[in-house]
Design a protein around this motif. Structure first.
Motif, PDB file in Angstrom:
ATOM      1  N   ASP B   1      47.021   9.390 -16.026  1.00  0.00           N
ATOM      2  CA  ASP B   1      47.128   8.195 -15.212  1.00  0.00           C
ATOM      3  C   ASP B   1      48.319   8.343 -14.269  1.00  0.00           C
ATOM      4  N   GLN B   2      48.024   8.678 -13.001  1.00  0.00           N
ATOM      5  CA  GLN B   2      49.094   8.899 -12.040  1.00  0.00           C
ATOM      6  C   GLN B   2      49.632   7.571 -11.553  1.00  0.00           C
ATOM      7  N   GLN B   3      50.902   7.315 -11.776  1.00  0.00           N
ATOM      8  CA  GLN B   3      51.494   6.060 -11.350  1.00  0.00           C
ATOM      9  C   GLN B   3      51.960   6.108  -9.903  1.00  0.00           C
ATOM     10  N   VAL B   4      52.180   7.298  -9.399  1.00  0.00           N
ATOM     11  CA  VAL B   4      52.589   7.476  -8.003  1.00  0.00           C
ATOM     12  C   VAL B   4      51.631   8.488  -7.380  1.00  0.00           C
ATOM     13  N   LYS B   5      51.016   8.084  -6.287  1.00  0.00           N
ATOM     14  CA  LYS B   5      50.000   8.947  -5.682  1.00  0.00           C
ATOM     15  C   LYS B   5      50.286   9.181  -4.211  1.00  0.00           C
ATOM     16  N   GLN B   6      50.140  10.424  -3.817  1.00  0.00           N
ATOM     17  CA  GLN B   6      50.181  10.776  -2.403  1.00  0.00           C
ATOM     18  C   GLN B   6      48.813  11.376  -2.107  1.00  0.00           C
ATOM     19  N   ASN B   7      47.997  10.598  -1.442  1.00  0.00           N
ATOM     20  CA  ASN B   7      46.586  10.962  -1.312  1.00  0.00           C
ATOM     21  C   ASN B   7      46.308  12.043  -0.279  1.00  0.00           C
ATOM     22  N   SER B  28      54.169  -1.953 -11.420  1.00  0.00           N
ATOM     23  CA  SER B  28      54.918  -3.029 -10.773  1.00  0.00           C
ATOM     24  C   SER B  28      56.365  -3.091 -11.250  1.00  0.00           C
ATOM     25  N   MET B  29      56.715  -2.291 -12.260  1.00  0.00           N
ATOM     26  CA  MET B  29      58.095  -2.260 -12.736  1.00  0.00           C
ATOM     27  C   MET B  29      58.971  -1.325 -11.905  1.00  0.00           C
ATOM     28  N   PHE B  30      58.362  -0.532 -11.047  1.00  0.00           N
ATOM     29  CA  PHE B  30      59.169   0.336 -10.186  1.00  0.00           C
ATOM     30  C   PHE B  30      60.004  -0.540  -9.265  1.00  0.00           C
ATOM     31  N   ASP B  31      61.306  -0.241  -9.191  1.00  0.00           N
ATOM     32  CA  ASP B  31      62.170  -1.073  -8.355  1.00  0.00           C
ATOM     33  C   ASP B  31      63.015  -0.257  -7.381  1.00  0.00           C
ATOM     34  N   TYR B  32      62.790   1.051  -7.346  1.00  0.00           N
ATOM     35  CA  TYR B  32      63.556   1.897  -6.421  1.00  0.00           C
ATOM     36  C   TYR B  32      62.694   3.092  -6.091  1.00  0.00           C
ATOM     37  N   ALA B  91      58.930   9.419  -4.870  1.00  0.00           N
ATOM     38  CA  ALA B  91      59.304   9.230  -6.270  1.00  0.00           C
ATOM     39  C   ALA B  91      59.688   7.778  -6.497  1.00  0.00           C
ATOM     40  N   ALA B  92      59.538   7.323  -7.722  1.00  0.00           N
ATOM     41  CA  ALA B  92      59.838   5.939  -8.054  1.00  0.00           C
ATOM     42  C   ALA B  92      60.605   5.878  -9.358  1.00  0.00           C
ATOM     43  N   VAL B  93      61.404   4.832  -9.474  1.00  0.00           N
ATOM     44  CA  VAL B  93      62.200   4.599 -10.677  1.00  0.00           C
ATOM     45  C   VAL B  93      61.866   3.214 -11.216  1.00  0.00           C
ATOM     46  N   SER B  94      61.723   3.144 -12.529  1.00  0.00           N
ATOM     47  CA  SER B  94      61.440   1.866 -13.178  1.00  0.00           C
ATOM     48  C   SER B  94      62.693   1.310 -13.825  1.00  0.00           C
ATOM     49  N   ASN B  96      62.990  -0.234 -16.357  1.00  0.00           N
ATOM     50  CA  ASN B  96      62.922  -0.130 -17.816  1.00  0.00           C
ATOM     51  C   ASN B  96      62.921   1.303 -18.319  1.00  0.00           C
ATOM     52  N   ALA B  97      63.070   2.242 -17.429  1.00  0.00           N
ATOM     53  CA  ALA B  97      62.922   3.648 -17.821  1.00  0.00           C
ATOM     54  C   ALA B  97      64.119   4.476 -17.406  1.00  0.00           C
ATOM     55  N   GLY B  98      65.297   3.884 -17.428  1.00  0.00           N
ATOM     56  CA  GLY B  98      66.480   4.645 -17.080  1.00  0.00           C
ATOM     57  C   GLY B  98      66.401   5.143 -15.660  1.00  0.00           C
ATOM     58  N   ASN B  99      66.780   6.375 -15.457  1.00  0.00           N
ATOM     59  CA  ASN B  99      66.854   6.881 -14.100  1.00  0.00           C
ATOM     60  C   ASN B  99      65.870   8.022 -13.854  1.00  0.00           C
ATOM     61  N   MET B 100      64.930   8.240 -14.785  1.00  0.00           N
ATOM     62  CA  MET B 100      64.031   9.360 -14.549  1.00  0.00           C
ATOM     63  C   MET B 100      63.023   9.007 -13.470  1.00  0.00           C
ATOM     64  N   LEU B 101      62.708  10.002 -12.675  1.00  0.00           N
ATOM     65  CA  LEU B 101      61.847   9.819 -11.522  1.00  0.00           C
ATOM     66  C   LEU B 101      60.392  10.094 -11.886  1.00  0.00           C
ATOM     67  N   THR B 102      59.502   9.261 -11.365  1.00  0.00           N
ATOM     68  CA  THR B 102      58.072   9.528 -11.435  1.00  0.00           C
ATOM     69  C   THR B 102      57.638   9.957 -10.049  1.00  0.00           C
ATOM     70  N   PHE B 103      57.132  11.168  -9.947  1.00  0.00           N
ATOM     71  CA  PHE B 103      56.830  11.762  -8.653  1.00  0.00           C
ATOM     72  C   PHE B 103      55.346  11.684  -8.309  1.00  0.00           C
ATOM     73  N   GLY B 104      55.090  11.614  -7.011  1.00  0.00           N
ATOM     74  CA  GLY B 104      53.743  11.838  -6.516  1.00  0.00           C
ATOM     75  C   GLY B 104      53.482  13.330  -6.422  1.00  0.00           C
ATOM     76  N   GLY B 105      52.266  13.666  -6.035  1.00  0.00           N
ATOM     77  CA  GLY B 105      51.861  15.065  -6.001  1.00  0.00           C
ATOM     78  C   GLY B 105      52.352  15.843  -4.798  1.00  0.00           C
ATOM     79  N   GLY B 106      52.929  15.136  -3.835  1.00  0.00           N
ATOM     80  CA  GLY B 106      53.478  15.819  -2.674  1.00  0.00           C
ATOM     81  C   GLY B 106      52.512  15.895  -1.510  1.00  0.00           C
ATOM     82  N   THR B 107      53.062  15.914  -0.312  1.00  0.00           N
ATOM     83  CA  THR B 107      52.297  16.127   0.923  1.00  0.00           C
ATOM     84  C   THR B 107      52.976  17.241   1.702  1.00  0.00           C
TER      85      THR B 107
END
Lengths: 118, 113
Positions: B1-7, B28-32, B91-94, B96-107
């Protein structure tokens, strides 16, 4: 100043062998992260160290993966009994501090270690 | 389940024109949100970021727009230069999830002279 360094830059190993990847974060950075990028994929979070707190291991894909951070600085990512699907670029990043997200929490990445499991 | 997508896996733009890179997210918890740029054989380098309390942040030729209701952000580069050719990761940061980044697949952006 010196950035994040990683060694080795490339590692080729045979399936079933153990490997150790090293990360030297930026001096003074208390947070350290490991990510990996598989072929054609985005970066995937693996593990996160913050100061002396217990690491966040929620991204580790299996119990074959482990990491430690000695003295709050250098970190080693160990993969035991490597499999071909472990082939990826393993990236380390460091940041100044955890807490409210802001410019000081920007993560600075090393050049990565390209791991190839034959 | 990709939370960040670069189509768009790739984008080709003429030098001097605008490059627009898009990113969608589901959490929706991503804030940065951040954009990183990556050259071959190098680690990603931070480019620009935006907090969820803003809808625009500009830094020189780079502007990031955030549309929270659509859960969409975009990076505009104008004017595009050949040296901008690289892979761009959203990339996005939640909170509730500290500072780890969730990345998209890149363009992969290619700016043609």
């Amino acid at each position: 100043g010196a950035g994040v360094s990683q060694s080795p830059s490339n590692k080729v190993t045979e399936k079933g062998k153990d490997v150790e990847l090293r990360c030297d974060p930026i001096s003074g950075h208390t947070a350290l992260y490991w990510y990996r990028q598989s072929l054609g994929q985005g970066l995937e979070f693996l593990i996160y160290f913050q100061g002396n707190s217990a690491p966040d291991k929620s991204g580790l894909p299996s119990d074959r993966f482990s990491a430690e951070r000695t003295g709050g600085s250098v970190s080693t990512l160990t993969i035991q009994r490597t499999q071909q699907e472990d082939s990826a670029v393993y990236l380390c990043a460091s940041s100044l501090a955890r807490g409210s997200v802001g410019r000081t929490d920007t993560q600075y990445f090393g050049p990565g270690t390209r791991l190839t499991v034959l | 389940d990709q939370q960040v997508k670069q189509n768009s896996p790739s984008l080709s733009v003429q030098e001097g024109r605008i490059s627009i890179l898009n990113c969608d997210y589901t959490n929706s918890m991503f804030d940065y949100f951040l954009w990183y740029k990556k050259y071959p054989a190098e680690g990603p380098t931070f480019l620009i970021s935006i907090s969820s309390i803003k809808d625009k942040n500009e830094d020189g030729r780079f502007t990031v727009f955030l549309n929270k209701s659509a859960k969409h952000l975009s990076l505009h580069i104008v004017p595009s230069q050949p040296g901008d050719s690289a892979v761009y990761f959203c990339a996005a940061v939640s909170k509730n999830a500290g500072n780890m980044l969730t990345f998209g697949g890149g363009t992969r952006l290619m700016v043609k002279p």
